[in-house]
Write a protein that holds these residues in place. Structure first.
Motif, PDB file in Angstrom:
ATOM      1  N   ILE A 185       5.377 -10.367  -8.750  1.00  0.00           N
ATOM      2  CA  ILE A 185       4.007  -9.866  -8.631  1.00  0.00           C
ATOM      3  C   ILE A 185       3.913  -8.885  -7.466  1.00  0.00           C
ATOM      4  O   ILE A 185       3.513  -9.251  -6.366  1.00  0.00           O
ATOM      5  CB  ILE A 185       3.019 -11.030  -8.434  1.00  0.00           C
ATOM      6  N   PRO A 186       4.292  -7.643  -7.677  1.00  0.00           N
ATOM      7  CA  PRO A 186       4.132  -6.650  -6.611  1.00  0.00           C
ATOM      8  C   PRO A 186       2.689  -6.153  -6.516  1.00  0.00           C
ATOM      9  O   PRO A 186       1.927  -6.209  -7.485  1.00  0.00           O
ATOM     10  CB  PRO A 186       5.072  -5.520  -7.045  1.00  0.00           C
ATOM     11  N   HIS A 187       2.326  -5.638  -5.357  1.00  0.00           N
ATOM     12  CA  HIS A 187       0.978  -5.135  -5.098  1.00  0.00           C
ATOM     13  C   HIS A 187       1.055  -3.691  -4.638  1.00  0.00           C
ATOM     14  O   HIS A 187       2.021  -3.267  -4.003  1.00  0.00           O
ATOM     15  CB  HIS A 187       0.276  -6.010  -4.057  1.00  0.00           C
ATOM     16  N   GLN A 188       0.002  -2.942  -4.962  1.00  0.00           N
ATOM     17  CA  GLN A 188      -0.059  -1.525  -4.635  1.00  0.00           C
ATOM     18  C   GLN A 188      -1.251  -1.286  -3.699  1.00  0.00           C
ATOM     19  O   GLN A 188      -2.402  -1.241  -4.137  1.00  0.00           O
ATOM     20  CB  GLN A 188      -0.234  -0.725  -5.935  1.00  0.00           C
ATOM     21  N   PRO A 189      -1.001  -1.186  -2.398  1.00  0.00           N
ATOM     22  CA  PRO A 189      -2.114  -1.052  -1.449  1.00  0.00           C
ATOM     23  C   PRO A 189      -2.876   0.261  -1.576  1.00  0.00           C
ATOM     24  O   PRO A 189      -4.032   0.349  -1.163  1.00  0.00           O
ATOM     25  CB  PRO A 189      -1.427  -1.171  -0.085  1.00  0.00           C
ATOM     26  N   ALA A 190      -2.267   1.279  -2.149  1.00  0.00           N
ATOM     27  CA  ALA A 190      -2.930   2.580  -2.222  1.00  0.00           C
ATOM     28  C   ALA A 190      -4.220   2.525  -3.031  1.00  0.00           C
ATOM     29  O   ALA A 190      -5.167   3.257  -2.759  1.00  0.00           O
ATOM     30  CB  ALA A 190      -1.983   3.619  -2.824  1.00  0.00           C
ATOM     31  N   ASN A 191      -4.243   1.644  -4.055  1.00  0.00           N
ATOM     32  CA  ASN A 191      -5.440   1.557  -4.889  1.00  0.00           C
ATOM     33  C   ASN A 191      -5.796   0.113  -5.234  1.00  0.00           C
ATOM     34  O   ASN A 191      -6.559  -0.143  -6.163  1.00  0.00           O
ATOM     35  CB  ASN A 191      -5.266   2.373  -6.177  1.00  0.00           C
ATOM     36  N   ASN A 192      -5.218  -0.821  -4.479  1.00  0.00           N
ATOM     37  CA  ASN A 192      -5.537  -2.247  -4.647  1.00  0.00           C
ATOM     38  C   ASN A 192      -5.266  -2.730  -6.066  1.00  0.00           C
ATOM     39  O   ASN A 192      -6.032  -3.504  -6.632  1.00  0.00           O
ATOM     40  CB  ASN A 192      -6.999  -2.525  -4.271  1.00  0.00           C
ATOM     41  N   SER A 193      -4.171  -2.272  -6.638  1.00  0.00           N
ATOM     42  CA  SER A 193      -3.763  -2.750  -7.958  1.00  0.00           C
ATOM     43  C   SER A 193      -2.584  -3.703  -7.804  1.00  0.00           C
ATOM     44  O   SER A 193      -1.937  -3.756  -6.761  1.00  0.00           O
ATOM     45  CB  SER A 193      -3.389  -1.573  -8.863  1.00  0.00           C
ATOM     46  N   TRP A 196      -3.330  -4.939 -13.270  1.00  0.00           N
ATOM     47  CA  TRP A 196      -4.728  -5.155 -12.908  1.00  0.00           C
ATOM     48  C   TRP A 196      -5.146  -4.171 -11.827  1.00  0.00           C
ATOM     49  O   TRP A 196      -4.391  -3.898 -10.892  1.00  0.00           O
ATOM     50  CB  TRP A 196      -4.910  -6.588 -12.380  1.00  0.00           C
ATOM     51  N   TRP A 197      -6.378  -3.679 -11.966  1.00  0.00           N
ATOM     52  CA  TRP A 197      -6.917  -2.727 -10.986  1.00  0.00           C
ATOM     53  C   TRP A 197      -8.436  -2.808 -11.012  1.00  0.00           C
ATOM     54  O   TRP A 197      -9.052  -2.763 -12.074  1.00  0.00           O
ATOM     55  CB  TRP A 197      -6.445  -1.314 -11.329  1.00  0.00           C
ATOM     56  N   GLN A 198      -9.040  -2.974  -9.836  1.00  0.00           N
ATOM     57  CA  GLN A 198     -10.495  -3.047  -9.699  1.00  0.00           C
ATOM     58  C   GLN A 198     -11.102  -4.118 -10.610  1.00  0.00           C
ATOM     59  O   GLN A 198     -12.201  -3.961 -11.150  1.00  0.00           O
ATOM     60  CB  GLN A 198     -11.129  -1.677 -10.026  1.00  0.00           C
ATOM     61  N   LEU A 258       5.070   2.867  -6.714  1.00  0.00           N
ATOM     62  CA  LEU A 258       5.467   4.113  -6.070  1.00  0.00           C
ATOM     63  C   LEU A 258       4.572   4.428  -4.878  1.00  0.00           C
ATOM     64  O   LEU A 258       3.414   4.005  -4.818  1.00  0.00           O
ATOM     65  CB  LEU A 258       5.412   5.266  -7.074  1.00  0.00           C
ATOM     66  N   SER A 259       5.096   5.216  -3.952  1.00  0.00           N
ATOM     67  CA  SER A 259       4.334   5.573  -2.754  1.00  0.00           C
ATOM     68  C   SER A 259       3.123   6.442  -3.088  1.00  0.00           C
ATOM     69  O   SER A 259       2.182   6.542  -2.306  1.00  0.00           O
ATOM     70  CB  SER A 259       5.238   6.307  -1.759  1.00  0.00           C
ATOM     71  N   THR A 260       3.131   7.063  -4.277  1.00  0.00           N
ATOM     72  CA  THR A 260       1.990   7.875  -4.714  1.00  0.00           C
ATOM     73  C   THR A 260       0.803   7.022  -5.139  1.00  0.00           C
ATOM     74  O   THR A 260      -0.290   7.550  -5.379  1.00  0.00           O
ATOM     75  CB  THR A 260       2.406   8.756  -5.900  1.00  0.00           C
ATOM     76  N   GLY A 261       1.022   5.714  -5.283  1.00  0.00           N
ATOM     77  CA  GLY A 261      -0.011   4.827  -5.806  1.00  0.00           C
ATOM     78  C   GLY A 261       0.166   4.537  -7.277  1.00  0.00           C
ATOM     79  O   GLY A 261      -0.572   3.724  -7.849  1.00  0.00           O
ATOM     80  N   ASP A 262       1.160   5.190  -7.914  1.00  0.00           N
ATOM     81  CA  ASP A 262       1.415   4.987  -9.337  1.00  0.00           C
ATOM     82  C   ASP A 262       2.310   3.772  -9.558  1.00  0.00           C
ATOM     83  O   ASP A 262       2.934   3.248  -8.621  1.00  0.00           O
ATOM     84  CB  ASP A 262       2.092   6.225  -9.936  1.00  0.00           C
ATOM     85  N   TRP A 263       2.400   3.374 -10.815  1.00  0.00           N
ATOM     86  CA  TRP A 263       3.331   2.332 -11.252  1.00  0.00           C
ATOM     87  C   TRP A 263       4.303   2.957 -12.250  1.00  0.00           C
ATOM     88  O   TRP A 263       3.876   3.646 -13.184  1.00  0.00           O
ATOM     89  CB  TRP A 263       2.596   1.173 -11.916  1.00  0.00           C
ATOM     90  N   GLU A 264       5.576   2.684 -12.077  1.00  0.00           N
ATOM     91  CA  GLU A 264       6.594   3.227 -12.974  1.00  0.00           C
ATOM     92  C   GLU A 264       7.378   2.076 -13.590  1.00  0.00           C
ATOM     93  O   GLU A 264       7.861   1.190 -12.880  1.00  0.00           O
ATOM     94  CB  GLU A 264       7.542   4.157 -12.210  1.00  0.00           C
ATOM     95  N   ILE A 265       7.508   2.096 -14.907  1.00  0.00           N
ATOM     96  CA  ILE A 265       8.251   1.060 -15.630  1.00  0.00           C
ATOM     97  C   ILE A 265       9.343   1.754 -16.431  1.00  0.00           C
ATOM     98  O   ILE A 265       9.053   2.601 -17.295  1.00  0.00           O
ATOM     99  CB  ILE A 265       7.333   0.248 -16.575  1.00  0.00           C
ATOM    100  N   THR A 266      10.569   1.428 -16.146  1.00  0.00           N
ATOM    101  CA  THR A 266      11.713   2.026 -16.831  1.00  0.00           C
ATOM    102  C   THR A 266      12.404   0.966 -17.665  1.00  0.00           C
ATOM    103  O   THR A 266      12.789  -0.091 -17.145  1.00  0.00           O
ATOM    104  CB  THR A 266      12.709   2.637 -15.831  1.00  0.00           C
TER     105      THR A 266
END
Length: 684
Positions: A426-434, A458-460, A550-558
């Motif tokens: 469960i990673p978290h993305q602080p740039a947009n709280n997702s 999940w986001w907002q 990602l540092s841009t706030g995006d999520w990447e799935i490969t």
């Protein structure tokens, strides 16, 4: 299914589920066919008639105390009016099945009732209706709502309606006749609900001695229904065993003067201890691999602790059980979206909610997490709110000195010495709280859904990448528990095959096992996780998925599929997203080889990009990808067939809502690498 296929499936089941479990189920079916259980219940009725004396029928409280009314009113605040409104609906003959919209409360069937075993051996439908809709009213969750509202304000209409409906139910569903007696689990849940309601209504003028004696006899009849077929619950080794044992345990505390109470207690306590020891792994994973049934298990444990503290405090609860329940609480807590109170819709979600002691909506998991944190972690969750009503009913008042944490404090909810708790990654993305959840399961019991490497996003408070849920168990195709399939989960499938053998409506075999290959922090401590599963091992293939914040706030799935490159394979990538206004942008080669789906959310445009991550050997992009968008079973973009089960989401059992199924398929030789990227607005 041909006889040879049935034999092959039976042998696989015996090997993979275990001979003991399959043998117990076979024994249960044999007992049904021979009429053994019907004869056992005739004998049970004879036993009860010998003990039908007033001195044995005193009803004892099963909860140490009821919450103070002023405390309950303060906690509920403005929601107190909502509780009264729901109770008023019930008085008028309306009920909210599975937390849905009000429908007529039906407690009886038209026409003569058959033996309970006739329904048990049927197709799961009664008069063309899924039997679960009949069972839900018979679980008496509505009685808990009436009781809570009565305790809040003392409105005698609620007590009067409780007795009127209870008498109607029992007179229309005579002992061991009809579908309400077909499942011992349904009987057990009814005992638990009645035990709660009776204690609350004990002081009402409508709770006359004659009525209480009559109901005590009915509860004894209920309790005797359970042991006869407990071999089935043992064969399932899941929520059936917990609830049936809990029903016996509750009946023994409720009617503790009854000559059969000691037997109910011994049997119930034995299987409760066994279930809580063996059904919960040390890392908190529950055997059914379902967030809904994980909640049910915690609700059952909270009720068990409450009854134990009132009636059986001298019986010790083992440290192993306490540790398992603590880990199970953390497991579910880590999956909580603190903004919405919801969790990913993993596994079977059939609306099971055995103790609706909260005004919070069905999808809100904060009530059970608050209560379980207090009961099993010795933590008070803040802020205080209506979601803590369950704690008020079932837990001892919180000590003011115990630690306090918010719902979003997932990483600090481990007790010293507790093993690592991991409901996936469960990673978290602080740039947009997702945040995202990558499904990585190791199955020791039969899986509920084919969802390995599924990703929830999940986001907002919005579930952007979502699990389709369940919808219906018992219906005509294609809705006969069809949303279990890998094709509707956010994962890959190969050559039109699932990565596990779908051997029956509720049975997967040849389990795909997943494992973490790498988990490491990237720049700015953003997590990157790589995992794989072996579901296509017979084809010599491995599916590996990397989820990166990602540092841009995006999520990447490969996604990468590797294996023999001797022939082409069709790789299918699926994402299920909310039914929002959308735009589709096609690739413009050679600069772009991805499709973009833009979704208009309440907080700005969200973009899902899906395409091939690899280029051909000649340095040119591979162009044989086919993209299509399906909404509510209908193709709305692209070309190809639309599966009628695609593009739906079921958040509440028995209801389904349109969603958007984004599907990318490509046929080529391995290895194949596909990339998805979620671009979210940054918080401003």
């Amino acid at each position: 299914m041909a006889p040879a296929s049935r034999i092959k499936i039976a042998l696989k089941a015996a090997t993979q589920l275990g001979v003991a479990q399959v043998g117990l189920f076979a024994l249960y079916r044999f007992g049904l066919k021979t009429g053994h259980y019907q004869r056992a219940l005739i004998a049970a009725r004879s036993r009860l008639e010998k003990f039908d004396q007033a001195s044995y029928l005193k009803i004892h409280p099963v909860l140490a105390q009821l919450p103070a009314q002023d405390r309950l009113k303060k906690l509920l605040g403005e929601q107190a009016e909502s509780l009264n409104e729901q109770a008023d609906e019930i008085v008028k003959g309306q009920i909210r099945l599975f937390g849905g919209k009000p429908v007529p409360l039906s407690l009886s069937l038209s026409g003569p009732l058959k033996e309970w075993a006739d329904y048990e051996q049927g197709d799961g439908q009664v008069n063309g209706q899924d039997i679960k809709f009949i069972w839900e009213a018979g679980r008496f969750g509505w009685a808990c709502t009436l009781a809570r509202a009565y305790h809040l304000g003392g409105n005698e209409n609620y007590a009067s309606s409780f007795w009127e409906y209870t008498e109607q139910f029992l007179s229309s569903n005579l002992a061991y006749l009809g579908p309400q007696w077909a499942s011992a689990q349904e009987v057990a849940i009814r005992i638990i609900s009645l035990a709660f309601a009776i204690q609350v209504f004990a002081g009402s003028k409508y709770s006359t001695p004659a009525r209480l004696d009559w109901l005590a006899r009915a509860i004894a009849i209920h309790a005797e229904r359970i042991p006869a077929t407990m071999v089935y619950a043992r064969s399932q080794n899941n929520n059936h065993l917990i609830t049936e044992a809990l029903g016996l345990y509750t009946a023994s505390a409720l009617l503790r003067d009854h000559p059969l109470a000691a037997r109910w207690n011994a049997l119930g306590w034995k299987w409760l201890q066994r279930a809580f020891r063996l059904q919960i792994a040390s890392d908190g994973t529950y055997v059914q691999h379902s967030t809904n049934y994980h909640r049910l298990m915690l609700q059952a444990a909270l009720w068990m602790y409450a009854v134990h503290g009132t009636a059986y405090l001298s019986e010790p609860i083992s440290p192993e059980i306490q540790s398992n329940l603590a880990s199970a609480t953390v497991w579910l807590w880590q999956l909580l979206d603190s903004l919405s109170g919801k969790v990913p819709n993993l596994g079977h979600n059939d609306g099971a909610y055995i103790l609706p002691l909260t005004i919070s909506p069905y999808e809100d998991y904060r009530p059970v997490i608050s209560a379980a944190a207090q009961g099993f972690l010795n933590i008070a969750v803040t802020p205080e709110g209506p979601w803590q009503e369950l704690s008020l009913w079932l837990c001892e008042p919180a000590d003011s000195t115990i630690p306090r944490h918010g719902f979003d404090d997932r990483l600090i909810t481990r007790n010293p010495g507790m093993v690592e708790v991991n409901p996936g990654q469960i990673p978290h993305q602080p740039a947009n709280n997702s945040w995202a959840a990558l499904r990585i399961a190791h199955f020791n019991s039969r899986p509920a859904h084919a969802d390995q490497l599924h990703v929830d996003l999940w986001w907002q408070g919005i579930n952007l990448a979502q699990d389709a849920g369940t919808y219906l168990y018992n219906s005509a195709p294609p809705w006969d528990n069809s949303l279990v399939t890998a094709f509707v989960h956010n994962t890959l499938t190969v050559d039109g095959q699932e990565f596990m053998l779908h051997a029956g409506r509720f049975l997967y075999l040849d389990w795909a096992q997943a494992q973490v290959c790498k988990s490491e922090p990237g720049s700015d401590n953003l997590q990157t996780i790589t995992a794989s599963h072996n579901g296509y091992r017979k084809l010599g293939m491995v599916h590996t998925r990397t989820l990166a914040a990602l540092s841009t706030g995006d999520w990447e799935i490969t996604d990468r599929v590797t294996g023999p490159s001797t022939q082409p394979h069709t790789i299918r990538l699926h994402w299920l997203v909310p039914d929002l206004e959308y735009e589709v942008r096609e690739p413009v080669p050679p600069e772009k080889i991805t499709y973009e789906v833009r979704l208009r959310s309440p907080f700005g445009w969200v973009t899902l990009s899906m395409g091939q991550a690899a280029w051909g050997a000649d340095g040119q992009p591979i162009q044989n990808a086919n993209f299509r968008l399906i909404r509510a079973g209908q193709l709305v973009y692209g070309s190809g067939e639309a599966n009628p089960i695609a593009g739906w989401v079921s958040r509440i059992y028995g209801t389904k809502e349109p969603a958007l199924a984004c599907i990318l398929e490509t046929t080529q030789r391995l290895p194949v690498e596909l990339k998805s990227q979620w671009t979210l607005p940054h918080e401003t």
